[in-house]
Design a protein around this motif. Structure first.
Motif, PDB file in Angstrom:
ATOM      1  N   VAL A  87      -6.467   0.681  -0.266  1.00 16.15           N
ATOM      2  CA  VAL A  87      -6.195   1.797  -1.033  1.00 16.15           C
ATOM      3  C   VAL A  87      -7.093   2.811  -0.589  1.00 16.15           C
ATOM      4  CG1 VAL A  87      -5.607   2.570  -3.117  1.00 16.15           C
ATOM      5  CG2 VAL A  87      -5.000   0.295  -2.663  1.00 16.15           C
ATOM      6  N   CYS A 119      -9.012   5.848  -2.153  1.00 13.04           N
ATOM      7  CA  CYS A 119      -9.274   6.616  -3.582  1.00 13.04           C
ATOM      8  C   CYS A 119     -10.157   7.872  -3.278  1.00 13.04           C
ATOM      9  CB  CYS A 119      -9.732   5.678  -4.514  1.00 13.04           C
ATOM     10  SG  CYS A 119      -8.866   4.448  -5.063  1.00 13.04           S
ATOM     11  N   VAL A 150      -5.954   7.701  -6.884  1.00 12.70           N
ATOM     12  CA  VAL A 150      -5.477   7.211  -5.543  1.00 12.70           C
ATOM     13  C   VAL A 150      -5.082   8.127  -4.678  1.00 12.70           C
ATOM     14  CG1 VAL A 150      -3.542   5.617  -4.710  1.00 12.70           C
ATOM     15  CG2 VAL A 150      -4.721   5.031  -6.578  1.00 12.70           C
ATOM     16  N   GLU A 210      -3.891   7.211  -1.278  1.00 14.54           N
ATOM     17  CA  GLU A 210      -2.729   6.711  -0.573  1.00 14.54           C
ATOM     18  C   GLU A 210      -2.868   5.302  -0.443  1.00 14.54           C
ATOM     19  OE1 GLU A 210      -0.988   8.352   3.842  1.00 14.54           O
ATOM     20  OE2 GLU A 210      -3.255   8.174   3.463  1.00 14.54           O
ATOM     21  N   ARG A 211      -1.963   4.630  -0.442  1.00 11.03           N
ATOM     22  CA  ARG A 211      -1.779   3.077  -0.374  1.00 11.03           C
ATOM     23  C   ARG A 211      -1.276   2.728   0.917  1.00 11.03           C
ATOM     24  NH1 ARG A 211      -2.241   1.011  -5.452  1.00 11.03           N
ATOM     25  NH2 ARG A 211      -1.706   2.549  -7.010  1.00 11.03           N
ATOM     26  N   GLN A 263       1.120   1.085   3.136  1.00 14.79           N
ATOM     27  CA  GLN A 263       2.462   0.736   2.791  1.00 14.79           C
ATOM     28  C   GLN A 263       2.860  -0.530   3.786  1.00 14.79           C
ATOM     29  OE1 GLN A 263       4.838   3.753   1.568  1.00 14.79           O
ATOM     30  NE2 GLN A 263       2.767   3.942   0.704  1.00 14.79           N
ATOM     31  N   TRP A 264       3.106  -1.540   2.929  1.00 12.56           N
ATOM     32  CA  TRP A 264       3.184  -3.086   3.516  1.00 12.56           C
ATOM     33  C   TRP A 264       4.458  -3.579   3.557  1.00 12.56           C
ATOM     34  CZ3 TRP A 264       5.104  -6.857   0.337  1.00 12.56           C
ATOM     35  CH2 TRP A 264       5.083  -6.576  -1.081  1.00 12.56           C
ATOM     36  N   THR A 292       8.586  -2.829  -9.592  1.00 14.25           N
ATOM     37  CA  THR A 292       7.097  -3.242  -9.315  1.00 14.25           C
ATOM     38  C   THR A 292       7.031  -3.048  -7.921  1.00 14.25           C
ATOM     39  OG1 THR A 292       7.661  -4.615 -11.388  1.00 14.25           O
ATOM     40  CG2 THR A 292       5.264  -4.482 -10.229  1.00 14.25           C
ATOM     41  N   ALA A 336       6.531   0.156  -6.615  1.00 15.38           N
ATOM     42  CA  ALA A 336       5.523   1.029  -7.264  1.00 15.38           C
ATOM     43  C   ALA A 336       4.409   1.265  -6.261  1.00 15.38           C
ATOM     44  CB  ALA A 336       5.147   0.370  -8.610  1.00 15.38           C
ATOM     45  N   SER A 337       4.334   0.263  -5.307  1.00 16.20           N
ATOM     46  CA  SER A 337       2.974   0.654  -4.368  1.00 16.20           C
ATOM     47  C   SER A 337       3.545   1.429  -3.222  1.00 16.20           C
ATOM     48  CB  SER A 337       2.346  -0.641  -4.098  1.00 16.20           C
ATOM     49  OG  SER A 337       3.077  -1.317  -3.399  1.00 16.20           O
ATOM     50  N   HIS A 338       4.665   1.722  -3.261  1.00 13.02           N
ATOM     51  CA  HIS A 338       5.214   2.484  -2.023  1.00 13.02           C
ATOM     52  C   HIS A 338       5.772   3.983  -2.265  1.00 13.02           C
ATOM     53  CE1 HIS A 338       5.710  -0.517   1.161  1.00 13.02           C
ATOM     54  NE2 HIS A 338       5.479  -1.036   0.060  1.00 13.02           N
ATOM     55  N   ASP A 339       4.932   4.996  -1.599  1.00 14.79           N
ATOM     56  CA  ASP A 339       5.078   6.170  -1.780  1.00 14.79           C
ATOM     57  C   ASP A 339       6.106   6.845  -0.833  1.00 14.79           C
ATOM     58  OD1 ASP A 339       5.179   8.907  -2.129  1.00 14.79           O
ATOM     59  OD2 ASP A 339       2.956   9.086  -2.046  1.00 14.79           O
TER      60      ASP A 339
END
Lengths: 207, 203
Positions: free
Chosen positions: B27, B29, B36, B38-39, B41-42, B184, B187-190
């Protein structure tokens, strides 16, 4: 100028909808070249809008807490509950864990929002230098937890639909829940109107 | 001079960074304000599309089946999401009724449909017709979709009702639980990452 460049100082602007970085211009109707959303150096009239929505929410917050939100009626009893008395009842009914969750969502979160947003607005208006990083964190907290206050509204809606046993037992929504729903929406809009970049503007130091 | 593609601006404090390629679990930061950037994207585009399809199916079940039923001395009463909406409307709480429809039906459904639409084309690296408008809509709808709050609300309502009634969970409650899990995961995907992995299709 600080070690880390800010978009504003470089004459560029990041689109708040698609994140595309483009040249900043003075045109108030500038649009993002990629997604077409309006581009603003800072959100327009951020402080005035945030204040207005926050005060409107605060005014509605009074009836939301004073008026009962739900009526439970059975053969011989009639029981009107406010937000707070609903929490107390849940605690007495033997679910202290859920009572704490509801207390947090319905009372702690709205009060926290009023306090934090008010503090952020005042500190930005006074160009406070103190604890920008902490204030930025507070704002993100408010953004994340804000919509959980809707919890009680959904509980009342569900119980009103479920408990429908004619004269034996009946649950009805009361006006308090309308005010409370509006408070949640207004505080969310207020937080969205606030531009957290203002916290970092007009500062000399860079801690 | 870097191109605009390589730059990322912190949305919370306006600090400019050069974009880094993230690996799994990473991530990025902002060092200044801690937000944050960017994360990683898995989930690939195909995976995301599959999850959206699953969400759509579960969403239909969640809306069509009873969430819970209550029993009281031989009588029983069940409700769907729509039952709750109608009950609020008939009990002079139209404002709440509209809020419920918007946050639990209209906004989540548009989120699923719009995201599914752009993903379907993005899988081939293309931008769907109306891509820009769809992405803007997605951005504005996101904060108003409240399925996870409703899930918690169902649990609270069940506990409150169980003092006086027999509570029988319906298919709806499980569907909302699955939807909460899917939300959920997303949630980690933009979704804005889609701008970088798609190209305008030549007309």
């Amino acid at each position: 100028m600080s070690a880390l460049p800010r978009a504003d100082e470089l004459g560029i602007v990041g689109c708040h909808v698609c994140r595309q970085v483009s040249q900043a211009s003075d045109d108030p109707h500038a649009r993002c070249p990629r997604c077409g959303a309006g581009l603003h150096r800072r959100k327009r009239d951020s402080l005035a809008r945030t204040w207005a929505l926050l005060i409107a929410a605060l005014l509605l917050y009074l009836p939301a807490n004073i008026f009962p939100i739900m009526r439970t009626q059975s053969l011989f009893t009639r029981d009107d509950n406010t937000i707070l008395s609903g929490v107390v009842e849940l605690w007495r009914a033997g679910s202290p864990d859920l009572a704490i969750i509801v207390f947090t969502a319905s009372i702690v979160v709205p009060v926290l929002k009023f306090l934090v947003m008010g503090y952020l607005l005042i500190s930005v208006q006074r160009s406070s230098e103190w604890g920008a990083r902490q204030r930025a964190k507070l704002f993100r907290l408010v953004e994340v937890v804000g919509y959980w206050s809707m919890l009680d509204v959904f509980v009342v809606a569900l119980l009103s639909a479920l408990v429908h046993f004619k004269v034996l037992s009946r649950v009805e929504p009361l006006p308090g829940v309308i005010f409370f729903g509006l408070v949640v929406v207004l505080t969310m809009l207020s937080a969205m109107s606030f531009d957290p970049r203002l916290i970092w503007d007009n500062r000399d130091s860079d801690d | 001079m870097e191109t605009a593609q390589d730059l990322i601006v912190c949305e919370h404090c306006d600090t400019v960074y050069r974009r880094e390629v993230l690996t799994r679990g990473q991530v990025a930061c902002c060092v200044k304000c801690g937000a944050v950037l960017e994360r990683h994207q898995w989930i690939g585009l195909d995976g995301q599309f599959a999850l959206i399809l699953a969400a759509l199916i579960v969403f239909v079940i969640a809306n069509a089946t009873p969430i819970v039923s209550l029993g009281l001395s031989g009588m029983s009463s069940a409700t769907t999401l729509w039952g709750a909406v109608i009950a609020m409307w008939n009990d002079d709480s139209q404002v709440v009724s509209v809020l419920t429809v918007m946050t639990l039906f209209f906004f989540p459904l548009s989120q699923i449909l719009i995201f599914g639409w752009v993903l379907w084309f993005a899988r081939d690296g293309r931008r769907a017709p109306g891509f820009a408008r769809a992405m803007v809509a997605l951005h504005y709808v996101k904060p108003w979709s409240m399925i996870e709050v409703f899930m918690l609300g169902v649990l609270v309502a069940v506990v409150k009702a169980s003092t006086y009634f027999d509570v029988i969970p319906g298919a709806g409650i499980w569907s909302f639980a699955v939807l909460t899990v899917l939300i959920t995961i997303f949630a980690s995907h933009d979704p804005r990452e889609l701008w970088n992995v798609t190209r305008e299709t030549p007309a």
